[in-house]
Design a protein around this motif. Structure first.
Motif, PDB file in Angstrom:
ATOM      1  N   ARG A 312       0.834  -1.220   0.000  1.00  0.00           N
ATOM      2  CA  ARG A 312       0.000   0.000   0.000  1.00  0.00           C
ATOM      3  C   ARG A 312       0.859   1.257   0.000  1.00  0.00           C
ATOM      4  NH1 ARG A 312      -1.257   2.865   4.249  1.00  0.00           N
ATOM      5  NH2 ARG A 312      -1.006   1.150   5.708  1.00  0.00           N
ATOM      6  N   LYS A 313       1.903   1.265   0.833  1.00  0.00           N
ATOM      7  CA  LYS A 313       2.734   2.468   0.933  1.00  0.00           C
ATOM      8  C   LYS A 313       3.526   2.698  -0.353  1.00  0.00           C
ATOM      9  CE  LYS A 313       4.254   3.864   4.867  1.00  0.00           C
ATOM     10  NZ  LYS A 313       5.017   4.059   6.105  1.00  0.00           N
ATOM     11  N   PHE A 314       3.998   1.599  -0.985  1.00  0.00           N
ATOM     12  CA  PHE A 314       4.731   1.722  -2.245  1.00  0.00           C
ATOM     13  C   PHE A 314       3.829   2.281  -3.350  1.00  0.00           C
ATOM     14  CE2 PHE A 314       5.755  -0.279  -6.376  1.00  0.00           C
ATOM     15  CZ  PHE A 314       7.009   0.295  -6.607  1.00  0.00           C
ATOM     16  N   ILE A 315       2.590   1.746  -3.422  1.00  0.00           N
ATOM     17  CA  ILE A 315       1.656   2.187  -4.468  1.00  0.00           C
ATOM     18  C   ILE A 315       1.204   3.616  -4.209  1.00  0.00           C
ATOM     19  CG2 ILE A 315      -0.650   1.797  -5.454  1.00  0.00           C
ATOM     20  CD1 ILE A 315      -0.171  -1.191  -5.163  1.00  0.00           C
ATOM     21  N   LYS A 316       0.953   3.949  -2.932  1.00  0.00           N
ATOM     22  CA  LYS A 316       0.488   5.308  -2.635  1.00  0.00           C
ATOM     23  C   LYS A 316       1.539   6.349  -3.018  1.00  0.00           C
ATOM     24  CE  LYS A 316      -1.517   8.437   0.682  1.00  0.00           C
ATOM     25  NZ  LYS A 316      -1.934   8.750   2.045  1.00  0.00           N
ATOM     26  N   ALA A 317       2.800   6.007  -2.810  1.00  0.00           N
ATOM     27  CA  ALA A 317       3.869   6.947  -3.154  1.00  0.00           C
ATOM     28  C   ALA A 317       3.859   7.288  -4.645  1.00  0.00           C
ATOM     29  CB  ALA A 317       5.218   6.352  -2.761  1.00  0.00           C
ATOM     30  N   GLN A 318       3.355   6.353  -5.473  1.00  0.00           N
ATOM     31  CA  GLN A 318       3.325   6.599  -6.917  1.00  0.00           C
ATOM     32  C   GLN A 318       1.992   7.146  -7.391  1.00  0.00           C
ATOM     33  OE1 GLN A 318       5.473   3.959  -9.530  1.00  0.00           O
ATOM     34  NE2 GLN A 318       5.719   2.531  -7.839  1.00  0.00           N
ATOM     35  N   VAL A 319       0.900   6.648  -6.812  1.00  0.00           N
ATOM     36  CA  VAL A 319      -0.433   7.050  -7.277  1.00  0.00           C
ATOM     37  C   VAL A 319      -0.892   8.342  -6.603  1.00  0.00           C
ATOM     38  CG1 VAL A 319      -2.860   6.342  -7.436  1.00  0.00           C
ATOM     39  CG2 VAL A 319      -1.057   4.668  -7.814  1.00  0.00           C
ATOM     40  N   LEU A 320      -0.633   8.470  -5.306  1.00  0.00           N
ATOM     41  CA  LEU A 320      -1.064   9.659  -4.554  1.00  0.00           C
ATOM     42  C   LEU A 320       0.132  10.289  -3.840  1.00  0.00           C
ATOM     43  CD1 LEU A 320      -4.381   8.330  -2.904  1.00  0.00           C
ATOM     44  CD2 LEU A 320      -4.153   9.664  -5.007  1.00  0.00           C
ATOM     45  N   GLY A 394     -13.668   4.163   7.035  1.00  0.00           N
ATOM     46  CA  GLY A 394     -14.230   2.831   6.801  1.00  0.00           C
ATOM     47  C   GLY A 394     -13.991   1.908   7.976  1.00  0.00           C
ATOM     48  N   ASP A 395     -14.397   0.632   7.794  1.00  0.00           N
ATOM     49  CA  ASP A 395     -14.337  -0.330   8.897  1.00  0.00           C
ATOM     50  C   ASP A 395     -12.968  -0.968   9.060  1.00  0.00           C
ATOM     51  OD1 ASP A 395     -17.037   0.101   9.287  1.00  0.00           O
ATOM     52  OD2 ASP A 395     -17.617  -1.452   7.845  1.00  0.00           O
ATOM     53  N   HIS A 396     -12.149  -0.955   8.004  1.00  0.00           N
ATOM     54  CA  HIS A 396     -10.890  -1.692   8.057  1.00  0.00           C
ATOM     55  C   HIS A 396      -9.861  -0.951   8.889  1.00  0.00           C
ATOM     56  CE1 HIS A 396      -8.592  -5.058   6.458  1.00  0.00           C
ATOM     57  NE2 HIS A 396      -7.554  -4.249   6.387  1.00  0.00           N
ATOM     58  N   TRP A 397      -9.024  -1.705   9.609  1.00  0.00           N
ATOM     59  CA  TRP A 397      -7.993  -1.089  10.452  1.00  0.00           C
ATOM     60  C   TRP A 397      -6.702  -0.937   9.662  1.00  0.00           C
ATOM     61  CZ3 TRP A 397      -3.098  -2.344  12.060  1.00  0.00           C
ATOM     62  CH2 TRP A 397      -2.566  -1.552  13.081  1.00  0.00           C
ATOM     63  N   TYR A 398      -6.036   0.212   9.804  1.00  0.00           N
ATOM     64  CA  TYR A 398      -4.748   0.452   9.165  1.00  0.00           C
ATOM     65  C   TYR A 398      -3.772   0.962  10.216  1.00  0.00           C
ATOM     66  CZ  TYR A 398      -7.264   0.128   4.745  1.00  0.00           C
ATOM     67  OH  TYR A 398      -8.036  -0.310   3.694  1.00  0.00           O
ATOM     68  N   SER A 399      -2.496   0.934   9.888  1.00  0.00           N
ATOM     69  CA  SER A 399      -1.476   1.422  10.807  1.00  0.00           C
ATOM     70  C   SER A 399      -1.681   2.915  11.070  1.00  0.00           C
ATOM     71  CB  SER A 399      -0.084   1.173  10.228  1.00  0.00           C
ATOM     72  OG  SER A 399       0.023   1.767   8.951  1.00  0.00           O
ATOM     73  N   ASP A 400      -1.127   3.401  12.165  1.00  0.00           N
ATOM     74  CA  ASP A 400      -1.416   4.767  12.622  1.00  0.00           C
ATOM     75  C   ASP A 400      -0.516   5.838  12.032  1.00  0.00           C
ATOM     76  OD1 ASP A 400      -3.502   3.956  14.207  1.00  0.00           O
ATOM     77  OD2 ASP A 400      -2.216   3.555  15.932  1.00  0.00           O
ATOM     78  N   ASP A 401       0.434   5.464  11.153  1.00  0.00           N
ATOM     79  CA  ASP A 401       1.317   6.494  10.603  1.00  0.00           C
ATOM     80  C   ASP A 401       0.507   7.533   9.832  1.00  0.00           C
ATOM     81  OD1 ASP A 401       1.030   4.093   8.980  1.00  0.00           O
ATOM     82  OD2 ASP A 401       2.051   5.238   7.426  1.00  0.00           O
ATOM     83  N   GLU A 402       0.792   8.787  10.081  1.00  0.00           N
ATOM     84  CA  GLU A 402      -0.008   9.865   9.507  1.00  0.00           C
ATOM     85  C   GLU A 402       0.624  10.404   8.225  1.00  0.00           C
ATOM     86  OE1 GLU A 402      -2.961  10.977  10.462  1.00  0.00           O
ATOM     87  OE2 GLU A 402      -3.007   9.474  12.036  1.00  0.00           O
ATOM     88  N   ASP A 403      -0.233  10.909   7.326  1.00  0.00           N
ATOM     89  CA  ASP A 403       0.267  11.573   6.122  1.00  0.00           C
ATOM     90  C   ASP A 403       0.803  12.950   6.503  1.00  0.00           C
ATOM     91  OD1 ASP A 403      -0.572   9.503   4.497  1.00  0.00           O
ATOM     92  OD2 ASP A 403      -2.615  10.319   4.383  1.00  0.00           O
ATOM     93  N   THR A 404       1.848  13.383   5.829  1.00  0.00           N
ATOM     94  CA  THR A 404       2.387  14.725   6.069  1.00  0.00           C
ATOM     95  C   THR A 404       2.092  15.586   4.850  1.00  0.00           C
ATOM     96  OG1 THR A 404       4.518  13.946   5.224  1.00  0.00           O
ATOM     97  CG2 THR A 404       4.215  13.943   7.616  1.00  0.00           C
TER      98      THR A 404
END
Length: 491
Positions: A312-320, A394-404
């Motif tokens: 997720r983090k790898f894809i987000k860095a490229q898509v968003l 949403g209902d799914h749990w994700y890690s707590d690291d925040e976007d900057t």
């Protein structure tokens, strides 16, 4: 009469060259459904199965001179079973699937059998596609997943360096056309056999799917003889990956070796994920057949991102990537984000939903983060469907690291239009120069227009309930009043 005559000749022991010519003629005739009645009898099906060496359990494939006969007989069976429901039922009665699996085992480590293997796999694909009983028989009784996975591994010439990790040879030549066709047929057959296999119940099944996912990763890193064949190979690999339980997809990312050319993230080799992203963008750029061509890869990437943090983090860095320039609307431009946001308002409901879901998962299912990248107008459909119009996550749990947020975004944020998601130049207020009477007149005119549309049932005024879901306006308002009264502090 011609079909009957050909089958009578094939029943006798004739020369190989004669058998090949007869089978070629029968193959052409078998494309016509009208002439299949005399062919689809138990006796005649057994003649073709004998010529395809499907009735000999122990005899190995040794006589190369017979191979053209076997190939032509398998081609005839493919046409007949595809065009005849009677033949499909007979194939179950004659236990054709078991015989095909046996012939596939004989092809293992044999030379000059690529054509036999290819049409054997095609026939298994057709049987598993057209007859659900054969699909369950392959999965449960005949160890079909294992047999077909081994056939796929053989077609791709996989070499293992360790468990679930195939050797990556950058200088390896592309697959031949025959090897590519064999791999594609194996992928298609495996897709049918592994349908509804998202839930793994045992260690054996988990191992089998991880082993399969490792082969599919190798498949994504492999090229075919042409660009079109490579795309077809990768497309079928992606379809099959969608059937692999998501818990087993961590095999797609391996701890990276020391090569500088690797696409790395957090020490993991992301080459396969990058190929999936490139494939997705290519299918978006194609601009047609989104439901068949794009939704499988988007769905796969969404599930990978939902379950595996590194992916997720790898894809987000490229898509968003972090927002810097917010002067344009989110749907305007040539980046992957722009292309996906445009799909959020696509006319096809399925395409629209999966594109929005993918971006939502990349935002860790946080409404405020999604709105930052897409604007409220583009995201409204997803939020209404998920009951999140009032915000939240949403209902799914994700890690707590925040976007900057970038400094550029922070400075522009107060002036961003939340609906369009971009920075707009201040517009003059058209009401500034109106008198109070003119304002009241325009307001009543608007009310009357809405009232007429509502009474004629052309529109239905809706509101947002306190829980974020949509409801008729009267119901939404009454719920707000009820909640307010219940939460009041009166004695």
């Amino acid at each position: 009469k011609l079909c009957e005559g050909i089958l009578n000749i094939l029943e006798k022991d004739t020369k190989t060259s004669c058998q090949v010519v007869c089978l070629e003629a029968l193959r052409i005739l078998s494309r016509d459904k009208k002439v299949l009645v005399p062919v689809t009898t138990k006796r005649n099906m057994q003649i073709l199965m004998r010529l395809a060496k499907l009735d000999t359990v122990e005899d190995p494939l040794e006589r190369v001179s017979e191979f053209p006969v076997i190939v032509e007989a398998l081609k005839c069976l493919c046409n007949i079973i595809f065009n005849s429901s009677v033949a499909q039922k007979l194939s179950l009665e004659l236990n054709l699937a078991a015989m095909l699996c046996n012939l596939l085992r004989k092809c293992k480590d044999q030379q000059f059998v690529d054509d036999i293997k290819c049409f054997d796999l095609r026939l298994l694909f057709l049987l598993s596609l057209l007859h659900t009983d054969i699909r369950s028989q392959l999965r449960q009784e005949l160890q079909g997943v294992q047999v077909l996975t081994q056939a796929l591994e053989s077609s791709l010439s996989v070499r293992w360096t360790e468990e679930y990790k195939a050797a990556e040879d950058r200088d390896r030549p592309p697959l031949s056309l025959q090897e590519t066709d064999c791999a594609i047929e194996a992928l298609k057959a495996l897709f049918n056999v592994t349908l509804d296999s998202w839930n793994v119940h045992s260690k054996t099944e988990s191992h089998q799917f991880r082993y399969m996912a490792a082969i599919l990763r190798h498949c994504l890193l492999t090229t075919g003889p042409t660009e079109d064949k490579t795309e077809e190979l990768h497309s079928n690999a992606i379809n099959l990956l969608s059937n692999v339980p998501v818990s087993c997809l961590d095999v797609l990312i391996n701890p990276s070796a020391e090569e500088q050319t690797d696409i790395k993230y957090n020490g993991m080799n992301m080459r396969a994920i990058q190929i999936l992203l490139d494939f997705m963008e290519k299918r978006i750029d194609k601009g047609s057949s989104y439901r068949e061509g794009l939704t499988p890869v988007l769905s796969l990437l969404t599930e990978c991102c939902r379950t595996h943090r590194n992916i997720r983090k790898f894809i987000k860095a490229q898509v968003l990537p972090p927002l810097r320039d917010v002067s344009n609307r989110p749907e305007v431009g040539t980046t992957v984000r722009n292309k996906l946001v445009r799909l959020m308002t696509h006319v096809d409901l399925g395409v629209k939903q999966i594109a929005a879901e993918f971006l939502f998962v990349l935002c860790k299912e946080r409404v405020d983060s999604l709105l930052k990248y897409t604007g409220y107008g583009n995201a409204a459909g997803l939020l209404a469907a998920r009951g999140l119009l009032a915000g939240g996550r949403g209902d799914h749990w994700y890690s707590d690291d925040e976007d900057t947020d970038t400094e550029e975004y922070k400075s522009a944020k107060p002036n961003i239009n939340l609906i369009t998601g971009h920075l707009e130049e201040p517009m003059p207020n058209p009401m500034d120069e109106m008198t109070e009477e003119q304002k009241e007149y325009e307001a009543m005119k608007l009310v009357n227009m809405f009232d007429k549309l509502s009474r004629d049932e052309l529109i239905k005024p809706m509101g947002v309930r306190p829980d974020g879901t949509m409801a008729p306006l009267e119901e939404a308002v009454s719920q707000y009043h009820t909640n307010k009264q219940e939460s009041s502090d009166s004695d």
